[in-house]
Scaffold this motif. Structure first.
Motif, PDB file in Angstrom:
ATOM      1  N   VAL A 110       0.860  -1.189   0.000  1.00  0.00           N
ATOM      2  CA  VAL A 110       0.000   0.000   0.000  1.00  0.00           C
ATOM      3  C   VAL A 110       0.896   1.239   0.000  1.00  0.00           C
ATOM      4  N   PRO A 111       0.332   2.408  -0.364  1.00  0.00           N
ATOM      5  CA  PRO A 111       1.154   3.623  -0.316  1.00  0.00           C
ATOM      6  C   PRO A 111       1.587   3.968   1.110  1.00  0.00           C
ATOM      7  N   GLY A 112       2.534   4.897   1.204  1.00  0.00           N
ATOM      8  CA  GLY A 112       3.062   5.303   2.504  1.00  0.00           C
ATOM      9  C   GLY A 112       4.572   5.318   2.431  1.00  0.00           C
ATOM     10  N   SER A 153       3.358   7.032  15.909  1.00  0.00           N
ATOM     11  CA  SER A 153       3.834   8.166  15.117  1.00  0.00           C
ATOM     12  C   SER A 153       4.345   7.663  13.778  1.00  0.00           C
ATOM     13  N   GLY A 154       4.264   8.542  12.780  1.00  0.00           N
ATOM     14  CA  GLY A 154       4.700   8.205  11.431  1.00  0.00           C
ATOM     15  C   GLY A 154       4.037   9.140  10.446  1.00  0.00           C
ATOM     16  N   ASP A 155       3.818   8.657   9.208  1.00  0.00           N
ATOM     17  CA  ASP A 155       3.156   9.526   8.224  1.00  0.00           C
ATOM     18  C   ASP A 155       1.635   9.463   8.395  1.00  0.00           C
ATOM     19  N   ASP A 156       0.928  10.258   7.566  1.00  0.00           N
ATOM     20  CA  ASP A 156      -0.528  10.316   7.677  1.00  0.00           C
ATOM     21  C   ASP A 156      -1.175   8.970   7.352  1.00  0.00           C
ATOM     22  N   LEU A 157      -0.524   8.163   6.514  1.00  0.00           N
ATOM     23  CA  LEU A 157      -1.157   6.915   6.084  1.00  0.00           C
ATOM     24  C   LEU A 157      -1.022   5.808   7.125  1.00  0.00           C
ATOM     25  N   GLU A 161      -3.941   3.615   8.913  1.00  0.00           N
ATOM     26  CA  GLU A 161      -3.876   2.150   9.071  1.00  0.00           C
ATOM     27  C   GLU A 161      -4.081   1.762  10.542  1.00  0.00           C
ATOM     28  N   ALA A 162      -3.513   2.545  11.437  1.00  0.00           N
ATOM     29  CA  ALA A 162      -3.643   2.264  12.874  1.00  0.00           C
ATOM     30  C   ALA A 162      -5.082   2.449  13.347  1.00  0.00           C
TER      31      ALA A 162
END
Ligand SMILES: [Zn+2]
Length: 275
Positions: A110-112, A153-157, A161-162
């Motif tokens: 998936v993207p990210g 924490s991480g990117d918007d995607l 997913e979380a």
């Protein structure tokens, strides 16, 4: 309060491509380590403000030797190095009140930013038919010990997913994914402020947090990129090879066997010849 932090690298503030996360590349790796350590420190500072008495940080990327102990907050204990039976979640048990995942990324396919699941051999992982990436796998593992994952924490995607698995989870979005190797990054001061603020919010509402629950026995299914990898993974005793899915399944009861089963399969699959 006892807090477990699993820190991966791909979802760290400012990190956008492999040059930051691969020691053998070198161009940006030392910067990546500093960025990762600073993100973890922001979470540790906020957790201490919220009354955390014991904080264990499991370095969870690659050889698991990335965080700079000299620069890590002096109140945090660092679990570093590999191999570890339970890899990104080594050291977690029922004694922890909460877990926070720092620097996480989306799953394979998936993207990210730098999306993948564990290693290059894995296409998809399923636990009881739910597709999971590293976030989902580790959150389910924590849930099996009764420990809720309260912030990622991480990117918007990866935040999205979380939320699909844990709707009430707090998320610190430090960058917007533009492609798998590009992102719009927050200024670092702002990024660290978001990490602190979301950690505080998550830990202050810890009483409402619920661990992920899944029914037992646990069925672990891994779809591999090619049949040679699946054939190697299927050497694992009690596993079942499903050729039409290029997959191998394993049924286990104990969470330790879930992690070890996954690691055994991916390590065996990694030995398959011809890419
Ligand atoms: Zn990683």
């Amino acid at each position: 309060m006892k807090l477990f932090i699993s820190a991966d690298m791909e979802g760290t503030s400012g990190i956008v491509d492999p040059s930051y996360v691969k020691p053998e590349d070198g161009r940006n790796y030392e910067r990546g380590r500093q960025l990762m350590t600073d993100d973890v420190n922001a979470v540790v500072e906020a957790a201490l403000e919220c009354g955390a008495e014991e904080i264990v940080v499991a370095d969870s990327h690659h050889q698991m030797n990335n965080l700079l102990l000299e620069k890590l907050h002096p109140k945090a204990k660092l679990l570093a190095g590999s191999p570890r039976d339970f890899s990104m979640m080594q050291g977690l048990d029922e004694s922890f009140d909460a877990a926070i995942f720092v620097g996480y990324h989306t799953r394979q396919g998936v993207p990210g930013v730098l999306s993948h699941t564990m290693s290059g051999v894995i296409k998809h992982i399923y636990i009881n038919d739910h597709v999971v990436g590293e976030f989902g796998f580790n959150a389910i593992y924590a849930g099996l010990f009764g420990v809720p994952v309260v912030m990622v924490s991480g990117d918007d995607l990866v935040a999205e997913e979380a939320r699909q698995l844990i709707p009430g989870i707090y998320t610190a979005v430090v960058k917007q994914a533009v492609s798998r190797t590009a992102a719009l990054c927050l200024p670092l001061a702002e990024s660290r402020a978001v990490l602190r603020q979301q950690t505080r919010a998550a830990l202050r509402s810890l009483a409402q947090a619920v661990p992920v629950t899944v029914s037992k026995p646990l069925e672990l299914t891994i779809e591999f990129c090619h049949a040679g990898q699946a054939e190697m993974a299927a050497i694992l005793p009690f596993s079942r090879y499903v050729p039409e899915r290029t997959a191998v399944s394993l049924t286990v009861d104990h969470p330790h066997d879930l992690y070890k089963g996954m690691r055994a399969m991916l390590n065996l699959a990694g030995t398959a010849e011809f890419f």
